[in-house]
Motif scaffolding. Structure first.
Motif, PDB file in Angstrom:
ATOM      1  N   GLY A  80      72.718   2.196-116.682  1.00 56.32           N
ATOM      2  CA  GLY A  80      72.078   1.173-115.876  1.00 56.32           C
ATOM      3  C   GLY A  80      71.406   0.090-116.703  1.00 56.32           C
ATOM      4  N   ASN A  81      70.965  -0.949-116.021  1.00 56.34           N
ATOM      5  CA  ASN A  81      70.339  -2.096-116.651  1.00 56.34           C
ATOM      6  C   ASN A  81      69.010  -1.707-117.297  1.00 56.34           C
ATOM      7  OD1 ASN A  81      69.620  -4.744-117.334  1.00 56.34           O
ATOM      8  ND2 ASN A  81      68.662  -5.091-115.341  1.00 56.34           N
ATOM      9  N   THR A  82      68.821  -2.102-118.540  1.00 56.51           N
ATOM     10  CA  THR A  82      67.542  -1.904-119.229  1.00 56.51           C
ATOM     11  C   THR A  82      66.986  -3.236-119.727  1.00 56.51           C
ATOM     12  OG1 THR A  82      68.764  -1.339-121.262  1.00 56.51           O
ATOM     13  CG2 THR A  82      68.005   0.489-119.892  1.00 56.51           C
ATOM     14  N   ASP A  83      67.434  -4.331-119.137  1.00 53.18           N
ATOM     15  CA  ASP A  83      66.908  -5.671-119.420  1.00 53.18           C
ATOM     16  C   ASP A  83      66.956  -6.030-120.900  1.00 53.18           C
ATOM     17  OD1 ASP A  83      66.284  -6.297-116.713  1.00 53.18           O
ATOM     18  OD2 ASP A  83      64.500  -5.033-116.860  1.00 53.18           O
ATOM     19  N   LYS A  84      68.000  -5.569-121.569  1.00 49.13           N
ATOM     20  CA  LYS A  84      68.222  -5.877-122.997  1.00 49.13           C
ATOM     21  C   LYS A  84      67.067  -5.420-123.890  1.00 49.13           C
ATOM     22  CE  LYS A  84      71.291  -9.733-121.943  1.00 49.13           C
ATOM     23  NZ  LYS A  84      71.608 -11.171-122.160  1.00 49.13           N
TER      24      LYS A  84
ATOM     25  N   LEU B 250      67.479   5.526-122.154  1.00 43.90           N
ATOM     26  CA  LEU B 250      68.406   5.844-121.069  1.00 43.90           C
ATOM     27  C   LEU B 250      69.707   6.391-121.607  1.00 43.90           C
ATOM     28  CD1 LEU B 250      69.052   5.907-118.089  1.00 43.90           C
ATOM     29  CD2 LEU B 250      69.755   3.501-118.232  1.00 43.90           C
ATOM     30  N   TYR B 251      70.259   5.759-122.623  1.00 43.44           N
ATOM     31  CA  TYR B 251      71.505   6.247-123.217  1.00 43.44           C
ATOM     32  C   TYR B 251      71.312   7.676-123.733  1.00 43.44           C
ATOM     33  CZ  TYR B 251      75.490   6.712-126.346  1.00 43.44           C
ATOM     34  OH  TYR B 251      76.621   7.175-126.980  1.00 43.44           O
TER      35      TYR B 251
ATOM     36  N   ARG C 223      83.492   9.376-120.513  1.00 44.55           N
ATOM     37  CA  ARG C 223      83.137   9.983-121.809  1.00 44.55           C
ATOM     38  C   ARG C 223      83.747   9.257-123.012  1.00 44.55           C
ATOM     39  NH1 ARG C 223      80.863  14.974-122.376  1.00 44.55           N
ATOM     40  NH2 ARG C 223      81.609  15.631-120.313  1.00 44.55           N
ATOM     41  N   PRO C 224      85.020   8.831-122.957  1.00 48.82           N
ATOM     42  CA  PRO C 224      85.591   8.154-124.131  1.00 48.82           C
ATOM     43  C   PRO C 224      84.895   6.850-124.500  1.00 48.82           C
ATOM     44  CG  PRO C 224      87.332   8.897-122.638  1.00 48.82           C
ATOM     45  CD  PRO C 224      86.044   9.059-121.911  1.00 48.82           C
ATOM     46  N   GLN C 225      84.078   6.296-123.598  1.00 55.01           N
ATOM     47  CA  GLN C 225      83.440   5.005-123.850  1.00 55.01           C
ATOM     48  C   GLN C 225      82.024   5.126-124.426  1.00 55.01           C
ATOM     49  OE1 GLN C 225      84.088   2.165-120.461  1.00 55.01           O
ATOM     50  NE2 GLN C 225      84.801   4.025-119.405  1.00 55.01           N
ATOM     51  N   LEU C 226      81.532   6.349-124.590  1.00 55.65           N
ATOM     52  CA  LEU C 226      80.132   6.521-124.976  1.00 55.65           C
ATOM     53  C   LEU C 226      79.797   5.810-126.285  1.00 55.65           C
ATOM     54  CD1 LEU C 226      79.433  10.247-124.009  1.00 55.65           C
ATOM     55  CD2 LEU C 226      78.511   8.187-122.926  1.00 55.65           C
TER      56      LEU C 226
ATOM     57  N   ARG D 134      77.313  -1.421-128.315  1.00 60.73           N
ATOM     58  CA  ARG D 134      77.003  -2.718-127.702  1.00 60.73           C
ATOM     59  C   ARG D 134      75.537  -2.821-127.272  1.00 60.73           C
ATOM     60  NH1 ARG D 134      80.242  -1.685-121.996  1.00 60.73           N
ATOM     61  NH2 ARG D 134      78.464  -0.795-120.862  1.00 60.73           N
ATOM     62  N   GLY D 135      74.888  -1.677-127.039  1.00 56.23           N
ATOM     63  CA  GLY D 135      73.458  -1.670-126.717  1.00 56.23           C
ATOM     64  C   GLY D 135      73.101  -2.030-125.302  1.00 56.23           C
ATOM     65  N   TRP D 136      74.069  -1.870-124.370  1.00 55.64           N
ATOM     66  CA  TRP D 136      73.762  -2.095-122.953  1.00 55.64           C
ATOM     67  C   TRP D 136      74.775  -1.349-122.097  1.00 55.64           C
ATOM     68  CZ3 TRP D 136      77.676  -4.400-120.143  1.00 55.64           C
ATOM     69  CH2 TRP D 136      78.629  -5.144-120.870  1.00 55.64           C
TER      70      TRP D 136
END
Length: 217
Positions: free
Chosen positions: A162-166, A174-175, A206-209, A215-217
């Motif tokens: 989800g969004n963490t406002d950068k 969250l990650y 899962r393959p995108q983790l 990318r940090g978002w």
């Protein structure tokens, strides 16, 4: 299985029938929020996840008694219909400990990490995920006759968390929680029901983790 989880605002709900639980998904409001009505097949007791908007739509969906409403997090688009739904049904309200004060309707039951919430004979386990908000909770139904089902609010979607406002600290939190408490604990077959948009599975995501982390978002 006829269930696909692709619902649109103003369109019909989609219904998934499990051996012990019926899940009905509907999209409401200007932000395309998902609300999920869970009904225990043995007792008929019902629980609503996120009374997000359009109280008339949700009350019509309930079509009878409603035992409880769980709000996944404090953001206003997830509880715009909460007061009206509770007023019409007398349902008990649940929310995460660190988000309850941000919800304009009083919370009857504070939820902590690992708590059990029951709907009839069905048990849901709450998981505290920090970052989108301080007190977001996801709800897990581990179907003994099938695969797990996870309602993630705004903490996990197809294509990312989800969004963490950068904010790098919020994203890392969250990650980290989503990896440790969701992907590291649950199998690929786990079906994910998010707070907006289409469903997914952990296996698809899962393959995108590693890419999400990079990318940090």
């Amino acid at each position: 299985m006829n269930y696909h989880g692709h619902v649109t605002v103003g369109g019909p709900p989609d219904v998934r029938e499990l051996p012990a639980l019926v899940i009905t998904k509907v999209a409401v409001g200007p932000y395309d929020n998902n609300a999920y009505l869970l009904r225990c097949r043995d007792t008929g007791e019902q629980l609503l996840i996120d009374a997000a908007n359009e109280p008339e739509t949700l009350i019509r969906l309930v079509n009878g008694s409603l035992a409880s409403v769980v709000t996944t997090h404090q953001h206003g688009d997830h509880w715009q219909a909460l007061r009206q739904v509770v007023g019409a049904t007398g349902a008990r309200t649940f929310a995460g400990r660190y988000d309850a004060e941000g919800i304009a309707v009083p919370t009857d039951t504070i939820v902590d990490d690992g708590d059990t919430i029951r709907v009839g004979r069905v048990e849901l386990t709450a998981t505290h995920l920090v970052g989108h908000t301080p007190g977001s909770i996801a709800l897990l139904y581990d179907d003994p006759k099938g695969h797990p089902h996870l309602f993630t609010g705004d903490c996990l979607f197809p294509g990312g968390v989800g969004n963490t406002d950068k904010d790098p600290k919020r994203f890392a939190s969250l990650y980290g929680d989503v990896v440790a408490k969701v992907f590291d604990r649950l199998p690929d077959e786990t079906w994910v029901y998010p707070g907006h948009g289409k469903d997914t599975t952990l296996g698809d995501e899962r393959p995108q983790l590693a890419a999400w982390k990079s990318r940090g978002w």
